[in-house]
Every structure is written in C-alpha cells, then in structure tokens.
Enzyme design. Structure first.
Site, short mmCIF file in Angstrom:
data_model
loop_
_atom_site.label_atom_id
_atom_site.label_comp_id
_atom_site.label_asym_id
_atom_site.label_seq_id
_atom_site.Cartn_x
_atom_site.Cartn_y
_atom_site.Cartn_z
N MET A 86 0.97 -1.05 0.11
CA MET A 86 0.11 0.13 0.01
C MET A 86 1.05 1.12 -0.13
O MET A 86 1.95 1.64 0.84
CB MET A 86 -0.86 0.01 1.34
N HIS A 96 -7.18 9.23 -8.74
CA HIS A 96 -6.20 8.12 -8.31
C HIS A 96 -5.10 8.78 -7.13
O HIS A 96 -4.23 8.17 -7.21
CB HIS A 96 -5.56 7.41 -9.30
N ASP A 153 -9.71 10.79 -4.13
CA ASP A 153 -10.76 9.85 -4.22
C ASP A 153 -11.57 9.56 -3.08
O ASP A 153 -12.56 9.17 -3.22
CB ASP A 153 -10.05 8.54 -4.74
#
Length: 201
Positions: free
Chosen positions: A28, A174, A179
C-alpha cells in the site's frame, strides 16, 4: 426505546493506492480518508468531506510490484522507499485519527469498491498495529449499497449505471485523498437516495 441505545455509526470513506493485487507480497503506497457522515436512530447526516481528512504516503514493504498497478497512482516507489512514512507509524497515526473523529460513535469504513481497499487497510492495521479501529467487519461497500437500493445484480453495477445526481462532481484522480473525498460525497448521496422511482411504460 432500544434503537436509542445503539451507538451512531461514523462513516469514513477510505481510498488506498497500491502496487499490486494483494497486501504482503505488494505494498500500500498511499492512504486517504474523509469523514462522510453519521447515522443514528434519526437517520443519516452528511459531513463536509473536506473538513476531517487523513493522508499518508508509505514506504513499500516488499521489492515486488506490478508495473500496471503502480502506473495507476503515478507514485514513485524509489521516492517512497526513501521518504515514505514507516507503515507502523502511519497506521498508528491513522488509528488515532479514526478514534478522534469517531468519538461517541462506531467507525465504519466505506469504499468503492470496499473489497480492495479494505483488504489492504485491514491487513496493514493488523500487521503493523495489532488491531483495527473498525473491528474485523466494520466496512460497507458502496456498490452493494447502490445495487440493493436500485434492485440490480451487483455485478451489473458500475458508476456509469448510477443516476448522475448520485455522483460527485469531483474528478476521480487516483490520488488517495482526492478519491476518498469524492467517494465520501457519493456515499452521502447513496445514503439519502430513496431508490429509483416507479417504472414507467
């Protein structure tokens, strides 16, 4: 009345950007979150999604990545390897933020779709902090919410099938925080939406 004793839910829109399909082998790279609103016995109240937000970019946890996945976010793995937050620090800060903004309520993560973001978020929380402020199941999928209200099969749902008034006017960039804010607006609209009107011949 029993419903009056139930704690409110505080919905937090979460978006993550990653460099592969699953956590562990892949990383991540960024985490964005925005408070979307609160639901109690009297109903749902939307929040200003720009008012309470969280954003961190993280150091990768492995050398492996999928170039196509990395390209989606445009993040630089080399820069993050040098400058990204240590995952243990970033996830502890995120947990503290969730506890702060959800004081008096039960936090619920919401995502579009929740499955991908939740998989990374929950794995990182357990791996690096040992616990999740959302518990093991405190997540809501916006696609499922829409499909249920619209009476559609889940796999038929994409944003393009939703009524335009439900969608945020913000661009989907993105960037995890952008977002998360965009999807917080979508979530609030979905929560207030009564469903499609009666069919007409």
């Amino acid at each position: 009345m029993a419903s009056r004793r139930i704690k409110p839910s505080l919905y937090i829109s979460v978006d993550i950007e990653a460099d592969g399909p699953i956590p562990g082998p892949y990383s991540m790279l960024s985490l964005g979150a925005a408070v979307a609103g609160t639901q109690d016995a009297d109903g749902f109240t939307a929040a200003d999604p720009e008012k309470q937000t969280f954003y961190r970019e993280l150091r990768p946890v492995s050398e492996d990545f999928v170039p196509e996945a990395l390209a989606v976010s445009g993040l630089d793995r080399e820069r993050l390897s040098a400058e990204g937050a240590e995952p243990a620090v970033a996830l502890a800060e995120f947990s503290d933020w969730v506890h702060e903004v959800s004081a008096g309520a039960q936090p619920v993560m919401c995502g579009y779709p929740a499955s991908y973001d939740w998989t990374f978020l929950y794995w990182y929380l357990i791996r690096f902090t040992g616990r999740s402020p959302f518990g093991h199941s405190g997540c809501m999928d916006m696609k499922t919410l829409f499909a249920t209200k619209a009476g559609l099969p889940l796999r038929a749902v994409v944003k393009g099938t939703m009524p335009r008034e439900l969608l945020s006017r913000r661009r989907h960039t993105h960037h995890a925080l952008d977002d998360a804010v965009e999807q917080a607006e979508l979530f609030a609209n979905l929560m207030r939406w009564p469903g499609p009107g009666p069919a007409r011949d």
